[in-house]
Design a protein around this motif. Structure first.
Motif, PDB file in Angstrom:
ATOM      1  N   ALA A   1       3.656  15.074  -1.835  1.00 50.04           N
ATOM      2  CA  ALA A   1       4.317  14.479  -0.664  1.00 50.04           C
ATOM      3  C   ALA A   1       3.574  13.225  -0.223  1.00 50.04           C
ATOM      4  O   ALA A   1       4.185  12.189   0.059  1.00 50.04           O
ATOM      5  CB  ALA A   1       4.394  15.484   0.477  1.00 50.04           C
ATOM      6  N   VAL A   2       2.251  13.300  -0.184  1.00 50.53           N
ATOM      7  CA  VAL A   2       1.448  12.142   0.212  1.00 50.53           C
ATOM      8  C   VAL A   2       1.621  11.013  -0.801  1.00 50.53           C
ATOM      9  O   VAL A   2       1.755   9.845  -0.436  1.00 50.53           O
ATOM     10  CB  VAL A   2      -0.040  12.516   0.370  1.00 50.53           C
ATOM     11  CG1 VAL A   2      -0.885  11.284   0.671  1.00 50.53           C
ATOM     12  CG2 VAL A   2      -0.228  13.552   1.475  1.00 50.53           C
ATOM     13  N   ALA A   3       1.653  11.349  -2.071  1.00 54.96           N
ATOM     14  CA  ALA A   3       1.772  10.346  -3.125  1.00 54.96           C
ATOM     15  C   ALA A   3       3.085   9.571  -3.038  1.00 54.96           C
ATOM     16  O   ALA A   3       3.164   8.424  -3.483  1.00 54.96           O
ATOM     17  CB  ALA A   3       1.639  11.008  -4.487  1.00 54.96           C
ATOM     18  N   GLN A   4       4.106  10.160  -2.440  1.00 53.39           N
ATOM     19  CA  GLN A   4       5.409   9.501  -2.329  1.00 53.39           C
ATOM     20  C   GLN A   4       5.467   8.487  -1.193  1.00 53.39           C
ATOM     21  O   GLN A   4       6.377   7.666  -1.143  1.00 53.39           O
ATOM     22  CB  GLN A   4       6.514  10.528  -2.150  1.00 53.39           C
ATOM     23  CG  GLN A   4       6.745  11.366  -3.371  1.00 53.39           C
ATOM     24  CD  GLN A   4       7.832  12.398  -3.156  1.00 53.39           C
ATOM     25  OE1 GLN A   4       8.524  12.407  -2.152  1.00 53.39           O
ATOM     26  NE2 GLN A   4       7.985  13.290  -4.121  1.00 53.39           N
ATOM     27  N   TRP A   5       4.517   8.533  -0.284  1.00 56.46           N
ATOM     28  CA  TRP A   5       4.542   7.619   0.859  1.00 56.46           C
ATOM     29  C   TRP A   5       4.308   6.181   0.428  1.00 56.46           C
ATOM     30  O   TRP A   5       3.376   5.870  -0.297  1.00 56.46           O
ATOM     31  CB  TRP A   5       3.454   7.964   1.863  1.00 56.46           C
ATOM     32  CG  TRP A   5       3.563   9.282   2.547  1.00 56.46           C
ATOM     33  CD1 TRP A   5       4.624  10.131   2.552  1.00 56.46           C
ATOM     34  CD2 TRP A   5       2.554   9.905   3.339  1.00 56.46           C
ATOM     35  NE1 TRP A   5       4.343  11.239   3.291  1.00 56.46           N
ATOM     36  CE2 TRP A   5       3.080  11.121   3.793  1.00 56.46           C
ATOM     37  CE3 TRP A   5       1.269   9.554   3.712  1.00 56.46           C
ATOM     38  CZ2 TRP A   5       2.348  11.984   4.599  1.00 56.46           C
ATOM     39  CZ3 TRP A   5       0.543  10.410   4.510  1.00 56.46           C
ATOM     40  CH2 TRP A   5       1.088  11.607   4.957  1.00 56.46           C
ATOM     41  N   GLU A   6       5.155   5.281   0.897  1.00 57.16           N
ATOM     42  CA  GLU A   6       4.871   3.850   0.767  1.00 57.16           C
ATOM     43  C   GLU A   6       4.027   3.423   1.959  1.00 57.16           C
ATOM     44  O   GLU A   6       3.247   2.493   1.871  1.00 57.16           O
ATOM     45  CB  GLU A   6       6.159   3.057   0.692  1.00 57.16           C
ATOM     46  CG  GLU A   6       6.878   3.280  -0.623  1.00 57.16           C
ATOM     47  CD  GLU A   6       8.073   2.385  -0.793  1.00 57.16           C
ATOM     48  OE1 GLU A   6       8.119   1.298  -0.184  1.00 57.16           O
ATOM     49  OE2 GLU A   6       8.969   2.779  -1.548  1.00 57.16           O
TER      50      GLU A   6
ATOM     51  N   SER B   1      -9.478  11.293  -1.055  1.00 57.74           N
ATOM     52  CA  SER B   1      -8.465  11.491  -2.091  1.00 57.74           C
ATOM     53  C   SER B   1      -7.150  11.961  -1.479  1.00 57.74           C
ATOM     54  O   SER B   1      -7.113  12.511  -0.376  1.00 57.74           O
ATOM     55  CB  SER B   1      -8.943  12.530  -3.105  1.00 57.74           C
ATOM     56  OG  SER B   1      -8.932  13.822  -2.528  1.00 57.74           O
ATOM     57  N   LEU B   2      -6.065  11.734  -2.225  1.00 54.98           N
ATOM     58  CA  LEU B   2      -4.755  12.213  -1.775  1.00 54.98           C
ATOM     59  C   LEU B   2      -4.757  13.720  -1.610  1.00 54.98           C
ATOM     60  O   LEU B   2      -4.187  14.254  -0.653  1.00 54.98           O
ATOM     61  CB  LEU B   2      -3.663  11.811  -2.766  1.00 54.98           C
ATOM     62  CG  LEU B   2      -3.322  10.344  -2.882  1.00 54.98           C
ATOM     63  CD1 LEU B   2      -2.207  10.155  -3.903  1.00 54.98           C
ATOM     64  CD2 LEU B   2      -2.938   9.753  -1.554  1.00 54.98           C
TER      65      LEU B   2
END
Length: 53
Positions: A16-21, A2-3
């Motif tokens: 922060a992780v969720a924003q990574w493309e 999971s994130l």
């Protein structure tokens, strides 16, 4: 993974992780260590892999 767990393992926020493309270059080693994903698979754009032909 999971994130939230990845974020916790590498010491940053889930947001922060969720924003990574894609995985930022400065986080690649940590993400690889935690997930077991080889660096060239995380960011193939940064690695040139020779074919075995």
């Amino acid at each position: 993974m999971s994130l939230a767990k990845l974020a916790r393992e590498i010491g940053i926020t889930r947001g922060a992780v969720a924003q990574w493309e894609r995985v930022p270059a400065e986080r690649m080693v940590d993400v690889s260590r935690v997930t077991g994903i080889p660096l060239p698979m995380l960011r193939p754009d940064l690695f040139h892999i020779e074919s075995a032909e």
